[in-house]
Enzyme design. Structure first.
Site, PDB file in Angstrom:
ATOM      1  N   ASP A 147      18.060  41.745 -52.765  1.00 28.32           N
ATOM      2  CA  ASP A 147      17.925  40.781 -51.673  1.00 28.32           C
ATOM      3  C   ASP A 147      18.955  39.660 -51.820  1.00 28.32           C
ATOM      4  O   ASP A 147      19.454  39.389 -52.914  1.00 28.32           O
ATOM      5  CB  ASP A 147      16.513  40.205 -51.682  1.00 28.32           C
ATOM      6  CG  ASP A 147      16.097  39.652 -50.326  1.00 28.32           C
ATOM      7  OD1 ASP A 147      16.842  39.854 -49.351  1.00 28.32           O
ATOM      8  OD2 ASP A 147      15.017  39.026 -50.245  1.00 28.32           O
ATOM      9  N   GLU A 166      24.307  38.791 -49.515  1.00 30.80           N
ATOM     10  CA  GLU A 166      25.483  38.541 -48.662  1.00 30.80           C
ATOM     11  C   GLU A 166      26.688  37.978 -49.438  1.00 30.80           C
ATOM     12  O   GLU A 166      27.814  38.352 -49.068  1.00 30.80           O
ATOM     13  CB  GLU A 166      25.104  37.585 -47.510  1.00 30.80           C
ATOM     14  CG  GLU A 166      24.094  38.138 -46.550  1.00 30.80           C
ATOM     15  CD  GLU A 166      22.673  38.047 -47.093  1.00 30.80           C
ATOM     16  OE1 GLU A 166      21.829  38.855 -46.684  1.00 30.80           O
ATOM     17  OE2 GLU A 166      22.407  37.185 -47.952  1.00 30.80           O
ATOM     18  N   GLU A 215      23.664  35.007 -49.936  1.00 32.23           N
ATOM     19  CA  GLU A 215      23.115  34.116 -48.925  1.00 32.23           C
ATOM     20  C   GLU A 215      23.782  32.747 -48.950  1.00 32.23           C
ATOM     21  O   GLU A 215      24.027  32.141 -47.911  1.00 32.23           O
ATOM     22  CB  GLU A 215      21.605  33.973 -49.110  1.00 32.23           C
ATOM     23  CG  GLU A 215      20.955  33.180 -48.002  1.00 32.23           C
ATOM     24  CD  GLU A 215      19.452  33.269 -47.995  1.00 32.23           C
ATOM     25  OE1 GLU A 215      18.813  32.344 -48.507  1.00 32.23           O
ATOM     26  OE2 GLU A 215      18.920  34.274 -47.483  1.00 32.23           O
ATOM     27  N   ARG A 226      20.629  44.430 -48.148  1.00 33.37           N
ATOM     28  CA  ARG A 226      20.813  43.984 -46.763  1.00 33.37           C
ATOM     29  C   ARG A 226      22.245  43.557 -46.448  1.00 33.37           C
ATOM     30  O   ARG A 226      22.501  43.056 -45.353  1.00 33.37           O
ATOM     31  CB  ARG A 226      19.825  42.880 -46.424  1.00 33.37           C
ATOM     32  CG  ARG A 226      20.110  41.515 -47.012  1.00 33.37           C
ATOM     33  CD  ARG A 226      19.042  40.501 -46.608  1.00 33.37           C
ATOM     34  NE  ARG A 226      19.454  39.142 -46.931  1.00 33.37           N
ATOM     35  CZ  ARG A 226      18.692  38.067 -46.754  1.00 33.37           C
ATOM     36  NH1 ARG A 226      17.465  38.201 -46.270  1.00 33.37           N
ATOM     37  NH2 ARG A 226      19.142  36.872 -47.050  1.00 33.37           N
ATOM     38  N   ASP A 242      15.487  39.452 -41.743  1.00 31.69           N
ATOM     39  CA  ASP A 242      14.255  38.702 -41.477  1.00 31.69           C
ATOM     40  C   ASP A 242      14.029  38.534 -39.981  1.00 31.69           C
ATOM     41  O   ASP A 242      14.130  37.434 -39.416  1.00 31.69           O
ATOM     42  CB  ASP A 242      14.322  37.340 -42.158  1.00 31.69           C
ATOM     43  CG  ASP A 242      14.388  37.461 -43.674  1.00 31.69           C
ATOM     44  OD1 ASP A 242      13.981  38.512 -44.200  1.00 31.69           O
ATOM     45  OD2 ASP A 242      14.847  36.505 -44.329  1.00 31.69           O
ATOM     46  N   HIS A 266       6.653  45.260 -43.449  1.00 27.15           N
ATOM     47  CA  HIS A 266       6.925  44.162 -44.390  1.00 27.15           C
ATOM     48  C   HIS A 266       6.928  42.868 -43.609  1.00 27.15           C
ATOM     49  O   HIS A 266       7.489  42.790 -42.514  1.00 27.15           O
ATOM     50  CB  HIS A 266       8.274  44.368 -45.075  1.00 27.15           C
ATOM     51  CG  HIS A 266       8.622  43.280 -46.047  1.00 27.15           C
ATOM     52  ND1 HIS A 266       7.983  43.131 -47.252  1.00 27.15           N
ATOM     53  CD2 HIS A 266       9.542  42.277 -45.987  1.00 27.15           C
ATOM     54  CE1 HIS A 266       8.496  42.103 -47.906  1.00 27.15           C
ATOM     55  NE2 HIS A 266       9.443  41.567 -47.159  1.00 27.15           N
TER      56      HIS A 266
END
Length: 810
Positions: free
Chosen positions: A405, A408, A410, A456, A473, A533
């Protein structure tokens, strides 16, 4: 992103007129040479290398002194296959010809045009450009050309006229519009059947005719100055050529196609055990349980980077995972690449040189939502070894798969120094390299184990590392459900065939919306990964909802398992040719360009057409048809023409089956570990227009690596040929077989749209009895029965895996 001055300069260049820009970059050919099948060109301002990657693909790499180059992230192999080429020279041109793609090189002013079978595909306008702060390429576009690509965006299927930021970035709670999301791809697929891929991991933009309608421009602030052109005569062949270059997705373990229990998040071992027990109690099949961040800490903030069990809440994790494994249930753990300074591993990460640096050469520290943190430098060998040692320890404890997770990443400050470059140079390659680290080290350490790696963010080619992306999300509302087909198709067409959504929606939601939840889980049956989820103030798992919700969703989850022969065959096809599991309707009717824009329905494999219900209170859905005759999967009603008006209730969504299709199913099971085709049902959809048809089921043991290449597989092949006398079915088997394969199969063949009472049936040259009563047919091991109410002829027979012919005459 818009605050970055370098990207502002990208935007300014996008507005420059072609004449000004071209005069600034005019270049001429000087000489050329051949190195095997690689064409090297010396120009007045650069060196250019044209490398054939297969018969229909060329990498074009411009290099100029003083411009830093990074290695390719997109190309699967550093050793390209030998390709037959032909080079011809005229006073004005070089013609570099492959079997499926030709580069016509104009010497002065220098430019390259690409053709397939003499049909022009795309042409450099001013081609390569570079300034002190930006580099990229410019191409001309045809007036009626449509462009798919750019990765995850909610913009419509045709991205022509859009200017797309290339910077992987989270978009929390998105719905029906998003210009920038978790997984950007610097690549487009054209309606002219070519792919143009920019092999550059840096922050930038793709301008697809936004600044000037006839111009495609790629801009990046740094990175590799190379692009790849791929051609194909059909869309499936184009995708096959593309994944031959960027890498094929390995076949995942069969359990990846099962049902997942997942939420944000399970706070204790007891809660996880109770949840797994609840699935069994409510008669829901289950194959995996996903643990979010509470497995390593009691709170959302302050613990990321521990990467070890919180023994206060998970006192016996190894026993828990072993107990689940006994039941055929795999444990997936979330991990993130951020190591908080408050975590138990901060000092260890620093000592092992595992973190990206600041400009002073010290571990880079910065604040984000979860706390003060450093970032693992996945581009560094030291960091990779340290990070992998933690994963390996968890694998030895019994972990079944990984959820990566925030990759990127993030938060990724521009002044972060990585082993191979600055943050903005390599940002879009971070998730890709993280997946490569996990895949390569796990397969080297455990060569007989298929990895499961859900992430992701990545880059073109990440699929070759087994990456399974999801769409982030998404808001838990109807607006979140609406774009999911578009997102999955856009990703699937460029190699990421397992792109899926958090079923039910993830973010927000004031209270449980039963209809929305049911509709999302119904759609999920026909998407690559079945994983409800969400944030846990509303349960994501169907077992914790009201009886009506449970009863409806249970039947759909069980249908997902019954369809395993079909779905696993789609996964096999994807591993061989890159063909997506979810496919756009224009695959069936390439002559209809309007279908490229259609995002309300899709093909699930070759034979299902699925249209998710994305609005409340719907009792009828209009579905575009890509030609041919289609059957309603629930009622057998026939549809043809350009549109179908399909009636639905809360227990159905529009699912149509192609005339002539074989749909294979198995009996109900509680976990994919129990898969068997000993009792195999084949639903055949007969229609006079389906004169000849065929299908197959691919099987192996669900876990052997490279089972097909090692001849540890079986293909069950079916064919049907219709004439004036009836239908003749042929059954055959291919492959070396696999451990646990049935020596004999009991086949139930249901022939839909058949009501001829005078039919005769023979298996080989032996007549098969047609029984008068359904009760007698149900008790029989072989025989036939005409189900007049449902307009079906039902046939049972034994098949010992030898070639067999079954004839239905009238």
């Amino acid at each position: 992103m818009t605050a970055n001055p370098l990207l502002r300069s990208c935007a300014l260049i996008g507005l420059l007129g072609a004449g000004v820009f071209q005069s600034a970059l005019a270049r001429d050919y000087i000489e050329h040479s051949l190195d095997g099948d690689v064409l090297n060109l010396k120009l007045s301002d650069a060196q250019v290398t044209l490398t054939p990657l297969n018969d229909s693909s060329i990498e074009v790499h411009y290099q100029r002194e003083g411009i830093k180059q990074l290695p390719s992230f997109a190309i699967a192999s550093t050793e390209h296959a030998d390709v037959d080429t032909n080079l011809e020279e005229t006073p004005k041109e070089l013609i570099f010809e492959l079997d499926g793609l030709t580069a016509v090189i104009q010497k002065s002013p220098f430019s390259i045009q690409y053709l397939r079978d003499e049909e022009p595909l795309i042409r450099e306008e001013s081609g390569f450009f570079a300034t002190e702060t930006i580099r990229g390429f410019r191409f001309t576009l045809d007036e009626d050309e449509k462009l798919i690509g750019g990765g995850q965006r909610v913009l419509g299927m045709d991205r022509r006229g859009k200017r797309l930021p290339l910077y992987n970035r989270a978009h929390y709670g998105y719905t029906t519009e998003s210009e920038q999301m978790y997984f950007s791809l610097p690549a487009v697929m054209s309606s002219k059947k070519y792919v143009l891929l920019f092999d550059n991991s840096a922050a930038g933009h793709m301008d697809l005719g936004a600044s000037r309608e006839d111009l495609l421009q790629f801009e990046a602030m740094a990175g590799r100055t190379a692009y790849i052109v791929v051609a194909g005569k059909t869309y499936p062949k184009l995708i096959e050529n593309y994944v031959d270059v960027t890498g094929k997705q390995p076949l995942p373990p069969r359990w990846a196609l099962g049902n997942f229990a997942s939420r944000f998040g399970y706070r204790s071992e007891q809660e996880v055990r109770d949840t797994v027990d609840k699935f069994a109690e409510e008669d829901f099949p289950l194959d995996a349980v996903v643990l979010d961040l509470y497995w390593f800490g009691p709170d959302i903030k302050g613990h990321m980077g521990n990467l070890d069990w919180d023994r206060n809440t998970f006192p016996q994790p190894q026993k828990m995972m072993a107990d689940f494994k006994e039941r055929g249930i795999n444990t997936i753990l979330v991990t993130e690449p951020f190591i908080l300074t408050t975590s138990k591993r901060w000092d260890e990460a620093v000592e092992n040189n595992a973190l990206a640096k600041d400009l002073a050469g010290e571990p880079k520290r910065f604040d984000f939502y979860f706390g003060n943190t450093g970032l693992v430098d996945v581009f560094s060998e030291d960091a990779g070894d340290w990070f992998w040692s933690i994963y390996d320890g968890l694998l030895q404890q019994g972990v079944g798969g990984w959820w990566g997770d925030l990759g990127e990443p993030e938060v990724h400050p521009a002044d972060t120094v990585h082993k191979i470059g600055m943050a903005d140079e390599v940002h879009n390659g971070y998730g890709h390299t993280w997946a490569q680290l996990l895949h390569d080290k796990q397969t080297a350490r455990y060569p007989e184990r298929r990895p499961f790696i859900m992430m992701r963010a990545g880059f073109p080619g990440s699929q070759r590392y087994g990456m399974i992306p999801w769409t982030g999300d998404v808001a838990r509302e109807w607006g979140g459900l609406k774009p999911q087909v578009e997102l999955a198709l856009q990703m699937s067409l460029l190699g990421f065939g397992y792109t899926h959504s958090d079923l039910g929606g993830f973010a927000g939601g004031e209270e449980f919306d039963r209809e929305l939840y049911i509709r999302w889980l119904q759609y999920g049956v026909f998407q690559p990964v079945y994983r409800p989820h969400a944030q846990d103030h509303i349960a994501s798992e169907p077992v914790f909802h009201d009886r009506k919700t449970r009863d409806i969703t249970r039947e759909f989850v069980k249908l997902r398992y019954r369809l395993l022969p079909y779905n696993y065959t789609l996964a096999f096809e994807n591993s061989q040719s890159g063909l997506p599991l979810m496919r756009p309707l224009f695959f069936t009717d390439e002559s209809n360009p309007d279908l490229i824009d259609y995002k309300d329905a899709y093909l699930w494999g070759n034979d299902f057409l699925v249209a998710p219900v994305t609005d409340a209170g719907i009792d009828e859905v209009t579905v575009k048809l890509p030609g041919g005759v289609w059957f309603d999967y629930w009622s057998d009603e026939l549809y043809s023409g350009s549109d179908a008006e399909v009636e639905v209730d809360l227990e159905t969504i529009p699912v149509l089956v192609r005339a002539g299709a074989f749909i294979p199913t198995i009996d109900d099971i509680t976990t994919t570990r129990d898969y068997t085709s000993k009792h195999l049902t084949l639903d055949y959809y007969a229609h006079p227009t389906a004169v000849e048809s065929e299908g197959y089921v691919y099987e192996d043991d669900g876990k052997t690596v490279d089972a097909f290449q090692r001849d540890r597989y079986t293909k069950l092949q079916f064919a049907a040929k219709r004439d004036a006398d009836g239908i003749q079915f042929h059954f055959d088997r291919e492959g070396g077989g696999y451990q646990g394969e049935p020596a004999e199969r009991s086949i139930s063949l249901n022939i839909h749209n058949w009501n001829m009472a005078n039919s005769t049936i023979a298996v080989g040259d032996q007549p098969l009895e047609i029984l008068d009563r359904e009760r007698d047919f149900q008790r029989a091991t072989q025989g036939a029965w005409l189900d007049k109410r449902n307009n079906q002829l039902r046939v049972k027979f034994q098949w010992s895996n030898q070639p067999l012919t079954l004839t239905v005459s009238h």
